[in-house]
Design a protein around this motif. Structure first.
Motif, PDB file in Angstrom:
ATOM      1  N   VAL A 162       6.856  -2.480   1.078  1.00  0.00           N
ATOM      2  CA  VAL A 162       7.430  -1.636   2.161  1.00  0.00           C
ATOM      3  C   VAL A 162       7.087  -2.718   3.365  1.00  0.00           C
ATOM      4  CG1 VAL A 162       7.082   0.152   3.823  1.00  0.00           C
ATOM      5  CG2 VAL A 162       6.573   0.658   1.404  1.00  0.00           C
ATOM      6  N   ALA A 163       8.271  -2.905   3.837  1.00  0.00           N
ATOM      7  CA  ALA A 163       8.303  -4.037   5.052  1.00  0.00           C
ATOM      8  C   ALA A 163       8.915  -3.351   6.268  1.00  0.00           C
ATOM      9  CB  ALA A 163       9.240  -5.306   4.706  1.00  0.00           C
ATOM     10  N   GLY A 164       8.669  -3.615   7.363  1.00  0.00           N
ATOM     11  CA  GLY A 164       9.034  -2.977   8.669  1.00  0.00           C
ATOM     12  C   GLY A 164       8.718  -3.590   9.866  1.00  0.00           C
ATOM     13  N   VAL A 165       9.359  -3.421  10.916  1.00  0.00           N
ATOM     14  CA  VAL A 165       9.043  -3.724  12.140  1.00  0.00           C
ATOM     15  C   VAL A 165       9.245  -2.509  13.025  1.00  0.00           C
ATOM     16  CG1 VAL A 165      10.004  -5.270  14.210  1.00  0.00           C
ATOM     17  CG2 VAL A 165      10.212  -6.203  11.755  1.00  0.00           C
ATOM     18  N   GLN A 225      11.761  -0.770   5.638  1.00  0.00           N
ATOM     19  CA  GLN A 225      12.782  -0.792   4.356  1.00  0.00           C
ATOM     20  C   GLN A 225      11.819  -0.667   3.206  1.00  0.00           C
ATOM     21  OE1 GLN A 225      15.930  -1.733   4.056  1.00  0.00           O
ATOM     22  NE2 GLN A 225      15.986  -1.531   2.065  1.00  0.00           N
ATOM     23  N   ALA A 226      11.863  -0.120   1.949  1.00  0.00           N
ATOM     24  CA  ALA A 226      11.261  -0.041   1.002  1.00  0.00           C
ATOM     25  C   ALA A 226      11.859  -0.963  -0.188  1.00  0.00           C
ATOM     26  CB  ALA A 226      10.908   1.480   0.130  1.00  0.00           C
ATOM     27  N   VAL A 247       0.905  -1.208   0.155  1.00  0.00           N
ATOM     28  CA  VAL A 247       0.088   0.122   0.122  1.00  0.00           C
ATOM     29  C   VAL A 247       0.890   1.345   0.027  1.00  0.00           C
ATOM     30  CG1 VAL A 247      -1.732   0.919   1.244  1.00  0.00           C
ATOM     31  CG2 VAL A 247      -1.746  -1.202   1.137  1.00  0.00           C
ATOM     32  N   ASN A 248       0.837   2.245  -0.909  1.00  0.00           N
ATOM     33  CA  ASN A 248       1.445   3.613  -0.957  1.00  0.00           C
ATOM     34  C   ASN A 248       1.402   4.060   0.343  1.00  0.00           C
ATOM     35  OD1 ASN A 248       1.931   3.270  -3.507  1.00  0.00           O
ATOM     36  ND2 ASN A 248       0.255   4.261  -4.361  1.00  0.00           N
ATOM     37  N   ASN A 249       2.673   4.481   0.843  1.00  0.00           N
ATOM     38  CA  ASN A 249       2.746   5.167   2.221  1.00  0.00           C
ATOM     39  C   ASN A 249       2.245   4.548   3.290  1.00  0.00           C
ATOM     40  OD1 ASN A 249       4.046   7.417   0.854  1.00  0.00           O
ATOM     41  ND2 ASN A 249       1.957   7.824   0.183  1.00  0.00           N
ATOM     42  N   ILE A 250       2.040   3.139   3.281  1.00  0.00           N
ATOM     43  CA  ILE A 250       1.647   2.449   4.585  1.00  0.00           C
ATOM     44  C   ILE A 250       2.624   2.621   5.677  1.00  0.00           C
ATOM     45  CG2 ILE A 250       2.780   0.180   3.961  1.00  0.00           C
ATOM     46  CD1 ILE A 250      -0.838   1.034   5.623  1.00  0.00           C
TER      47      ILE A 250
END
Length: 158
Positions: A151-154, A142-143, A110-113
């Protein structure tokens, strides 16, 4: 305890078969739609017998999680926050059910999630030594633009 929001059909393509969870974990897989009984039975057996963790399915709505505050050590979602709901509501519910210092892992397209997750819900307004907004809740975001805007992240609950 781990909450897996938007687990989907629990078929052979899902995270159960991708070694997402450590042995000894207790995973609650949540989705609005109940998976096929055969898929659910196979996934639960695979988790127990092949990966040595407990998997339990719970049907439910991610906009109104039926869990007490501070219930989970980890919540994760993958390609889920693109559904027809307000992601701020869902991510706020995720934050609510996380224990303090609990972690939310996401992998989304999703854009800008990341702005929703970090700035609107998990952000604490912290600045780094150079005065840049760098909330202490962010562990890593991280994009992957080469993978269709992934876009992934923690992030953690502070």
């Amino acid at each position: 305890r781990i909450l897996w929001v938007g687990c989907g059909s629990l078929d052979e393509r899902c995270g159960v078969y991708r070694h997402l969870f450590r042995p000894g974990s207790h995973v609650v897989a949540l989705d609005l739609v109940r998976p096929d009984a055969s898929n659910l039975k196979k996934a639960v057996a695979y988790a127990k017998n092949q990966q040595n963790y407990t998997l339990r399915f719970q049907q439910g709505d991610a906009t109104k999680l039926a869990f007490a505050d501070d219930s989970f050590d980890v919540v994760l979602s993958s390609l889920f926050l693109c559904q027809e709901f307000d992601p701020v509501v869902v991510v706020s519910e995720i934050r609510r059910v996380l224990k303090p210092e609990g972690r939310f892992g996401f992998y989304e397209h999703v854009n800008n999630i990341d702005k929703v997750v970090v700035n609107k819900v998990f952000g604490d307004g912290g600045d780094d030594d150079d005065g840049n907004n760098n909330p202490s809740s962010v562990i890593r975001v991280q994009a992957y633009p080469e993978k269709t805007n992934i876009v992934a992240g923690v992030v953690k609950k502070v």
